[in-house]
Structure formats: C-alpha cells, structure tokens
Design a protein around this motif. Structure first.
Motif, PDB file in Angstrom:
ATOM      1  N   GLU A   7      19.290  53.338  59.885  1.00 21.90           N
ATOM      2  CA  GLU A   7      20.270  54.129  59.189  1.00 21.90           C
ATOM      3  C   GLU A   7      19.593  55.302  58.493  1.00 21.90           C
ATOM      4  N   SER A   8      20.280  56.432  58.528  1.00 21.00           N
ATOM      5  CA  SER A   8      19.716  57.647  57.973  1.00 21.00           C
ATOM      6  C   SER A   8      19.693  57.593  56.458  1.00 21.00           C
ATOM      7  N   GLY A  67      24.599  54.754  61.459  1.00 17.85           N
ATOM      8  CA  GLY A  67      23.727  54.995  60.319  1.00 17.85           C
ATOM      9  C   GLY A  67      24.423  55.224  59.007  1.00 17.85           C
TER      10      GLY A  67
END
Length: 278
Positions: A7-8, A67
C-alpha cells in the motif's frame, strides 16, 4: 507478500474529511463502531483517522483503488493486523459496544466472532471437506458438539451441501475454485460468527461462481453482518446496502450504496465511480 505491504504512503487529502456523524443515521443499529482508527506498518501509515459505523445484518462494501487501505481496515476489525511484525494501530473498534482491543480481550475469540474469507480460496490441504468445515470450531471451542449437524448447517448456509453431501470424506482441495470458496465460507460460518469479513472473495473466480457467491450474500445477510472488500464497483452496487470509499488511507465517503454511486457528495468519490482514476 500481504497486500498491506504494497500500500502506498498515505497523506492528507485536500478535500473535506468525513466526520463520525456522517457515517450513518442514528436510527440504524451499529454492529461495529470504528472511531478515529489509524494504522501503520512500521513508520508507514496506511489508515488515517477512519470513523464509521457498520450496520447490523446488512452488506457493507468497501471500495477504493489498490493501496488505499481496504484490506488493512478489515484486518483491524478481527485483530489480524497485529499479527504483522511492526504493525500498530490507534483508535477504537467496538463490537456490540465492547472494545475488541481492551486489555484482557482474547484475540482468538474475537476472530471467532468476526470471521474472515480471503481473496484466494484456501481450504486446508490434506483435510477432508468435513474436517475443513470443522477446523475453526476445533481451534476455538472446548465444548462437545453435534459435529454432523454443524457440518450440514454450515454447508447448507454456504449453498454447498447438495453438491458435496455424498463426498464429505474427500479432500477439500479437490473441489472447483468456486466450491472451494464456498467451503471456506462454510468453515467461517461453522463457528457462528457475528460478522463475516470477505476480502475480494470473487476476484479469483469465474463469472458463474461469482454469481453463486453474490446470491449467497443476499441470503446470509438475513443472519450475519457482512463486510466485503471489492475492486468491482458493479459488484458493490449489486450486493451491498452501504458502501465506504477509501482513498490514500482516508475514508472519503460512507453512505447508502445507491446514493454513493448516483449522487456522491465528494468530488473524489464522483471521479472514482465514473472511472476518472483507479
């Protein structure tokens, strides 16, 4: 690698953030109540002050781009988030008014009350269909039970009984992909949970198997509170009564499904559901 690790990084968005009072009308009973939930993997924050109330005996869909924190959110709901090294959270999650993270609360019992069905069907290898259904019950219960009745009930609820009742001793891995996913649902239902979490349960299935699962949700919500993470917005529209939209770890909008898809209040929601990004 778990989805959560990809995930960002999350940062504040430039639009109005959702307030707890926006989550749902006061007249609807909340099964799960989430207040100011933030979550991290090490120094990386993946959820930012999420507040929402999950209504009882409805299907709630959680949508958003890859994300955005969808899977992390539901893993916090049944205390699987804490199983990841360096994971932490802040905030409150209550099940029927009781804090699931309070001192002395057994996470194993929480996972019994809040079951999980994963993206990829995962029947236990080297186990029969029957033993797969009973696996969770044997891990979390010390009482004697009528296991034959439990197996039949769980498989009936998962719409699988008629297809496997004469082959309960065969390996669960010998079933088709759609049947394996319904077996995993039966395994979760065997312990009689209050809430059923489903993390993209149809993403690995063909359209026919997907339809079977979606039809099943309509039946199961008469008895269970269901939360489904999905990338498929059409699926969310078909199966859910309420939908939450997450973006970069933030809850952007949470309302009735029809309203979210036809009259979103936030420009980011409108851009996502109309395909401008994601």
């Amino acid at each position: 690698m778990p989805e959560a690790f990809s995930e960002s990084a999350c940062g504040p968005a430039p639009y109005r953030t959702m307030q707890p009072s926006d989550s749902m009308p006061d007249t609807v009973a909340a099964k799960l109540s989430v207040q100011e939930l933030s979550a991290w993997y090490g120094e990386k924050q993946v959820l930012i002050r999420v507040s929402l109330d999950i209504p009882e005996r409805q299907v709630t869909a959680i949508i958003g781009p890859s994300g955005c924190g969808k899977s992390t959110l539901i893993r916090c709901f049944n205390r699987m988030h804490e199983l990841v090294p360096a994971a932490k959270h802040r905030g409150s999650i209550q099940l029927d008014g009781e804090d699931i993270y309070a001192n002395g609360v057994d996470p194993v019992l929480i996972r019994r009350r809040i079951g999980m069905v994963f993206q990829k069907p995962n029947p236990f290898p080297m186990m029969s269909i029957r033993d797969n259904v009973l696996a969770g019950l044997r891990l979390t219960s010390t009482r004697r039970a009528d296991t034959d009745a439990i197996v039949e009930r769980a498989l009936q609820q998962a719409a699988l009984w008629s297809e496997v009742k004469d082959r309960l001793g065969e390996p669960g891995t010998g079933l088709s992909g759609g049947q394996q996913q319904r077996l995993c649902i039966a395994r979760a239902l065997a312990v009689e949970p209050d809430v059923l979490l489903m993390d993209e349960p149809c993403s690995a299935l063909d359209p026919i198997a997907t339809t079977r699962i979606e039809d099943l949700l309509t039946t199961l919500r008469e008895r269970y509170t269901i939360i489904i993470v999905t990338h498929n917005m059409q699926q969310a529209a078909r199966v859910s009564q309420k939908t939450a939209f997450l973006l970069q770890g933030e809850l952007v909008e949470f309302t009735e499904t029809d309203a979210l898809f036809t009259k979103p209040k936030d420009k980011r929601t409108e851009d996502y559901v109309t395909g401008k990004f994601g």
